[in-house]
Write a protein that holds these residues in place. Structure first.
Motif, PDB file in Angstrom:
ATOM      1  N   ALA A  90      81.172 -58.815 133.621  1.00  0.00           N
ATOM      2  CA  ALA A  90      80.214 -57.990 132.882  1.00  0.00           C
ATOM      3  C   ALA A  90      78.773 -58.368 133.223  1.00  0.00           C
ATOM      4  O   ALA A  90      77.902 -57.498 133.324  1.00  0.00           O
ATOM      5  CB  ALA A  90      80.463 -58.120 131.381  1.00  0.00           C
ATOM      6  N   ALA A  91      78.520 -59.656 133.413  1.00  0.00           N
ATOM      7  CA  ALA A  91      77.168 -60.090 133.778  1.00  0.00           C
ATOM      8  C   ALA A  91      76.769 -59.516 135.138  1.00  0.00           C
ATOM      9  O   ALA A  91      75.654 -59.010 135.302  1.00  0.00           O
ATOM     10  CB  ALA A  91      77.084 -61.611 133.790  1.00  0.00           C
ATOM     11  N   PHE A  92      77.660 -59.563 136.111  1.00  0.00           N
ATOM     12  CA  PHE A  92      77.355 -58.970 137.416  1.00  0.00           C
ATOM     13  C   PHE A  92      77.207 -57.460 137.312  1.00  0.00           C
ATOM     14  O   PHE A  92      76.407 -56.861 138.027  1.00  0.00           O
ATOM     15  CB  PHE A  92      78.438 -59.313 138.443  1.00  0.00           C
ATOM     16  CG  PHE A  92      78.219 -60.623 139.137  1.00  0.00           C
ATOM     17  CD1 PHE A  92      77.106 -60.848 139.932  1.00  0.00           C
ATOM     18  CD2 PHE A  92      79.138 -61.643 139.000  1.00  0.00           C
ATOM     19  CE1 PHE A  92      76.905 -62.053 140.580  1.00  0.00           C
ATOM     20  CE2 PHE A  92      78.958 -62.861 139.638  1.00  0.00           C
ATOM     21  CZ  PHE A  92      77.840 -63.064 140.425  1.00  0.00           C
ATOM     22  N   ALA A  93      77.952 -56.826 136.420  1.00  0.00           N
ATOM     23  CA  ALA A  93      77.858 -55.371 136.254  1.00  0.00           C
ATOM     24  C   ALA A  93      76.478 -54.960 135.751  1.00  0.00           C
ATOM     25  O   ALA A  93      76.034 -53.840 136.009  1.00  0.00           O
ATOM     26  CB  ALA A  93      78.943 -54.881 135.301  1.00  0.00           C
ATOM     27  N   GLU A  94      75.795 -55.866 135.064  1.00  0.00           N
ATOM     28  CA  GLU A  94      74.449 -55.578 134.554  1.00  0.00           C
ATOM     29  C   GLU A  94      73.355 -55.855 135.579  1.00  0.00           C
ATOM     30  O   GLU A  94      72.208 -55.494 135.374  1.00  0.00           O
ATOM     31  CB  GLU A  94      74.186 -56.403 133.289  1.00  0.00           C
ATOM     32  CG  GLU A  94      75.049 -56.011 132.118  1.00  0.00           C
ATOM     33  CD  GLU A  94      74.750 -54.615 131.613  1.00  0.00           C
ATOM     34  OE1 GLU A  94      73.571 -54.184 131.661  1.00  0.00           O
ATOM     35  OE2 GLU A  94      75.698 -53.937 131.180  1.00  0.00           O
ATOM     36  N   ALA A  95      73.702 -56.513 136.677  1.00  0.00           N
ATOM     37  CA  ALA A  95      72.704 -56.863 137.692  1.00  0.00           C
ATOM     38  C   ALA A  95      72.268 -55.627 138.465  1.00  0.00           C
ATOM     39  O   ALA A  95      73.018 -54.657 138.608  1.00  0.00           O
ATOM     40  CB  ALA A  95      73.292 -57.900 138.646  1.00  0.00           C
ATOM     41  N   ALA A  96      71.064 -55.681 138.978  1.00  0.00           N
ATOM     42  CA  ALA A  96      70.560 -54.593 139.818  1.00  0.00           C
ATOM     43  C   ALA A  96      71.339 -54.581 141.127  1.00  0.00           C
ATOM     44  O   ALA A  96      71.405 -55.604 141.813  1.00  0.00           O
ATOM     45  CB  ALA A  96      69.076 -54.795 140.086  1.00  0.00           C
ATOM     46  N   PRO A  97      71.960 -53.452 141.502  1.00  0.00           N
ATOM     47  CA  PRO A  97      72.806 -53.437 142.696  1.00  0.00           C
ATOM     48  C   PRO A  97      72.058 -53.653 144.005  1.00  0.00           C
ATOM     49  O   PRO A  97      72.647 -54.083 144.984  1.00  0.00           O
ATOM     50  CB  PRO A  97      73.461 -52.054 142.652  1.00  0.00           C
ATOM     51  CG  PRO A  97      72.649 -51.240 141.722  1.00  0.00           C
ATOM     52  CD  PRO A  97      71.953 -52.180 140.786  1.00  0.00           C
ATOM     53  N   ALA A  98      70.779 -53.407 144.042  1.00  0.00           N
ATOM     54  CA  ALA A  98      70.031 -53.553 145.291  1.00  0.00           C
ATOM     55  C   ALA A  98      69.487 -54.963 145.492  1.00  0.00           C
ATOM     56  O   ALA A  98      68.915 -55.261 146.536  1.00  0.00           O
ATOM     57  CB  ALA A  98      68.878 -52.556 145.314  1.00  0.00           C
ATOM     58  N   ALA A  99      69.668 -55.838 144.515  1.00  0.00           N
ATOM     59  CA  ALA A  99      69.113 -57.189 144.604  1.00  0.00           C
ATOM     60  C   ALA A  99      70.226 -58.219 144.434  1.00  0.00           C
ATOM     61  O   ALA A  99      71.177 -57.988 143.694  1.00  0.00           O
ATOM     62  CB  ALA A  99      68.057 -57.385 143.529  1.00  0.00           C
TER      63      ALA A  99
END
Length: 148
Positions: free
Chosen positions: A14-23
């Motif tokens: 879930a934490a990775f799912a909230e990360a900006a996909p381009a960074a």
């Protein structure tokens, strides 16, 4: 951001799912007090990120202390993390295999000791003797030793 309910695998995904996909995103375990910024600064520097899809920091006990994804997506995070056996001596190896199976180019970070037991705390404090953790351990550790 608040953690979601569920096991550690669910919360990490879930934490990775909230990360900006381009960074790039890097999750670091809170139980590696000897970690210094320089340990991750060079491997994650823009000049070194070319061709790297993920970073894995193995723990001495067979787990991992860090996982980074160059282009995190919810689907990739679920694929890598959901159902990952946590807190075993094979956790890091299983995660490394999942990263390879996903076709990701992985850069290994240095192996660190995470703090799961009293002996781990003593070793982590010795590895970073001038940090806040070591200062606290000098107080707590003396009490632990006296209680034995």
């Amino acid at each position: 951001m608040p953690q979601v309910a569920g096991g550690l695998d669910v919360r990490l995904a879930a934490a990775f799912a909230e990360a900006a996909p381009a960074a790039p995103a890097l999750l670091v375990g809170m139980d590696t007090p000897q970690l210094a910024a320089r340990t991750v600064a060079e491997p994650l520097a823009p000049a070194r990120r070319t061709g790297v899809d993920a970073w894995l920091g193995p723990a001495a006990d067979g787990g991992f202390w860090a996982l980074g994804l160059a282009r995190p997506t919810p689907a990739l995070a679920r694929r890598l993390l959901l159902g990952l056996p946590m807190s075993t001596d094979r956790t890091g190896a299983v995660l490394a295999a999942r990263l390879a199976d996903a076709g990701l180019a992985v850069e290994r970070l240095p192996q660190l000791r995470d703090v799961d037991e009293v002996a781990d705390a003593a070793e982590a404090a010795a590895l970073a003797p001038h940090g806040r953790f070591a200062a606290c351990w000098r107080t707590v550790g003396s009490r632990v030793g006296a209680a034995r």
